[in-house]
Write a protein that holds these residues in place. Sequence first.
Motif, mmCIF file in Angstrom:
data_model
loop_
_atom_site.group_PDB
_atom_site.id
_atom_site.type_symbol
_atom_site.label_atom_id
_atom_site.label_comp_id
_atom_site.label_asym_id
_atom_site.label_seq_id
_atom_site.Cartn_x
_atom_site.Cartn_y
_atom_site.Cartn_z
ATOM 1 N N LYS A 490 -13.760 52.549 -3.179
ATOM 2 C CA LYS A 490 -14.623 51.482 -2.658
ATOM 3 C C LYS A 490 -13.824 50.333 -2.030
ATOM 4 O O LYS A 490 -14.216 49.787 -1.011
ATOM 5 N N PHE A 491 -12.683 49.977 -2.694
ATOM 6 C CA PHE A 491 -11.959 48.793 -2.236
ATOM 7 C C PHE A 491 -10.730 49.127 -1.369
ATOM 8 O O PHE A 491 -9.877 48.286 -1.148
ATOM 9 N N ASP A 515 -4.187 52.094 -5.758
ATOM 10 C CA ASP A 515 -4.737 52.140 -4.393
ATOM 11 C C ASP A 515 -3.989 51.176 -3.487
ATOM 12 O O ASP A 515 -3.144 50.400 -3.960
ATOM 13 N N GLY A 519 -6.679 44.476 -3.143
ATOM 14 C CA GLY A 519 -6.008 43.796 -4.266
ATOM 15 C C GLY A 519 -6.948 42.856 -5.025
ATOM 16 O O GLY A 519 -8.078 42.612 -4.594
ATOM 17 N N VAL A 535 -14.885 40.244 -8.406
ATOM 18 C CA VAL A 535 -13.969 39.326 -7.724
ATOM 19 C C VAL A 535 -14.749 38.488 -6.721
ATOM 20 O O VAL A 535 -14.580 37.286 -6.623
ATOM 21 N N ASP A 536 -15.647 39.120 -6.039
ATOM 22 C CA ASP A 536 -16.415 38.448 -4.998
ATOM 23 C C ASP A 536 -17.904 38.641 -5.293
ATOM 24 O O ASP A 536 -18.327 39.758 -5.609
ATOM 25 N N ASP A 539 -19.641 41.530 -3.686
ATOM 26 C CA ASP A 539 -19.272 42.920 -3.995
ATOM 27 C C ASP A 539 -20.476 43.762 -4.400
ATOM 28 O O ASP A 539 -20.585 44.931 -4.044
ATOM 29 N N GLY A 545 -21.968 47.807 -6.246
ATOM 30 C CA GLY A 545 -21.581 47.879 -7.657
ATOM 31 C C GLY A 545 -22.509 47.063 -8.544
ATOM 32 O O GLY A 545 -23.349 46.302 -8.069
ATOM 33 N N THR A 546 -22.328 47.260 -9.850
ATOM 34 C CA THR A 546 -23.154 46.513 -10.808
ATOM 35 C C THR A 546 -22.316 45.503 -11.593
ATOM 36 O O THR A 546 -22.847 44.650 -12.292
ATOM 37 N N LEU A 548 -20.470 46.405 -14.018
ATOM 38 C CA LEU A 548 -20.423 46.886 -15.406
ATOM 39 C C LEU A 548 -19.447 48.057 -15.585
ATOM 40 O O LEU A 548 -19.086 48.394 -16.711
ATOM 41 N N GLY A 549 -19.022 48.635 -14.471
ATOM 42 C CA GLY A 549 -18.176 49.832 -14.533
ATOM 43 C C GLY A 549 -16.920 49.643 -15.384
ATOM 44 O O GLY A 549 -16.633 50.450 -16.266
ATOM 45 N N LEU A 550 -16.169 48.570 -15.145
ATOM 46 C CA LEU A 550 -14.913 48.375 -15.880
ATOM 47 C C LEU A 550 -15.166 48.040 -17.351
ATOM 48 O O LEU A 550 -14.379 48.420 -18.220
ATOM 49 N N ALA A 551 -16.298 47.346 -17.615
ATOM 50 C CA ALA A 551 -16.639 47.046 -19.013
ATOM 51 C C ALA A 551 -16.918 48.357 -19.757
ATOM 52 O O ALA A 551 -16.460 48.543 -20.892
ATOM 53 N N PHE A 576 -4.569 50.422 -11.824
ATOM 54 C CA PHE A 576 -5.253 50.362 -13.125
ATOM 55 C C PHE A 576 -4.555 51.345 -14.054
ATOM 56 O O PHE A 576 -4.277 52.484 -13.676
#
Length: 591
Positions: A490-491, A515, A519, A535-536, A539, A545-546, A548-551, A576
């Motif tokens: 995505k990024f 990736d 950044g 971050v933004d 986003d 995105g939601t 919540l993915g990284l959580a 990561f």
Amino acid sequence: MLMGGRIRLWMIAASSVGLVALGAVSWLSYRSTQELIAANQRLVQAHKLIEDLTALHVLLDDAESNCRGYALSGKADYLRPYDDALAQLDVTMQVLRHDLAPDRDRSRQVQELEPVIQARLDVMKELVQARTEGGFDAAVRIVRSDRGKRLSDEIRQQIAVVQNEERNDLLDRERESRERARSTILAVGLTCLLGIALLLAASIVIYRLNRQSEKDHVALQNAERIQRTILNSAAYSMISTDTAGVIQTVNAAAEKWLQYKGAELIGSNVSSVHDTSELQSRGEQLTRAMGMPVPGDYQALVTKARYGVADEFECSYVRKDGTRFPVLLAVTALGGGGNDLAGYLMISADLSEQHAMRKMKDEFVSIVSHELRTPLTSIKGALGLLARGVTGALPPKAGEMAHIALTNADRLSRLVDDILDLQRIESGRIAMDKRTCDIAHLMKQSVESVHLVAEGEGITIAISHCQASIKADRERMVQAFVNLLGNAIKFSRRGNGIEFAAERSGSSVIFRVRDEGRGIPKDKLERIFERFEQVDASDAREKGGTGLGLAICRSIVEQHGGRVWAESELGRGSTFYVQLPLAEAEAVAAN
Ligand code: ADP
């Protein structure tokens, strides 16, 4: 430099100078006193010489007059005083010889006088003998010869010369002695003055030092009082320990929260207010993360701080009655690191309220999500039918609207799914079905899930891995990796590459998703693992995105006893990391 230090330096310098001066003046006054004593001795000697010479003269006169008396009268009565005078003359001569031995000139003068005196005595003896043996006439003849008178005159003259010279000397010596006495008085006076000045200076310095140290003492007491007040009024629990984790001080909040009296806590190990199983699992976690054994006791709390790493984590405090409450604990090493380490400071904030709030919020979100799920499913279904034209062809504008509604309904449904998912994982309601998984297989499966999207974006994914296996819930682990890979796609920009690698590190394996995308700013690297943190703000809208993915990813990894973190360079890409323990057999082999 401190005031006391400066005064001390001055004192050392002044006392050194003062001591040197005092020594010099004392030596001077000693010399003067010695010289004064010597001058006085010389005075006494001069007086004595004059007196001895006068006595010699008197004794000679005495002997002579008695001798004459005998010669004239023939009476033997005159002979006794004559003999006495001769005996005393002899003694006086001996004394003179002895006293004048050190004075060469005077000695010589007396030596010259001695034969004349002897000659005079011989004449007297002759007169006595002549009177005794030859009678009056014989004596008169000797007297008339005038020998005795000439010798007496010569003796008188010589004695007068010596006495005059000695009197002149005496005057000089008296002058010298007066001068010596004056300089001695001056030197002694100076010594006394200097001594008094030194004493005065020392008293002033001691007085000032005392006053300074009193002031310092009061300032220290005030500082301590202020410090104690600050510590006790803080809304944080503060516990300090020595290097072995033994509690040294506690503040009022710590006493209140833990329900102990300060004296009960001081002297006991800090692990006594912690949850034993928590310490145990933190010890294991640090052992894996730091690649060194960390025991599951107080060391699980302080090891990171001991190596200079800022450490802040959530854990539980156990009250005196055994109940527990959550705290955010920050541990700091006291003093320098290594040998200078004095102990640790543990500051904690009570998280009970925050946890209760979070629980309430989670429950609320969970209920709302559940309630949304069913109507959302039918909305999505209906919109799908509409958009696909199953219910009849729609005018172009309406078709576009139906598509937008469907995309947003999908997003909403993903959000609801994610919320419920996170809720279930965090609450432990989803049991992890952990089995031994080959990491190569796990990675392949994860990449397969995203490779179509990656291809669509023109992004390549390169896999590299070691031979290893982990104990994991395959589906959940794939979910975590897919989320990381999905974010990386995505990024990233079209044409970028993604690296998905795995390497062994001690008894664990570290996965890496790197990736070349936009950044992440440094201050966001931790926060993006929190729920709904992006971050933004755009986003969510632009990248779908939601937040919540990284959580979810972190929850899954932590449920597997691992950890996840990110590193990044703005504009150049992000990496990561996921660290997971190796399957037991491999971990044993690795050690
Ligand atoms: P989202 O569903 O928004 O991706 P995540 O929790 O997965 O939620 O990610 C949170 C935020 O972290 C993202 O919105 C993005 O701002 C940032 N982020 C995550 N991965 C990357 C990455 N590889 N590169 C840049 N930013 C990222």
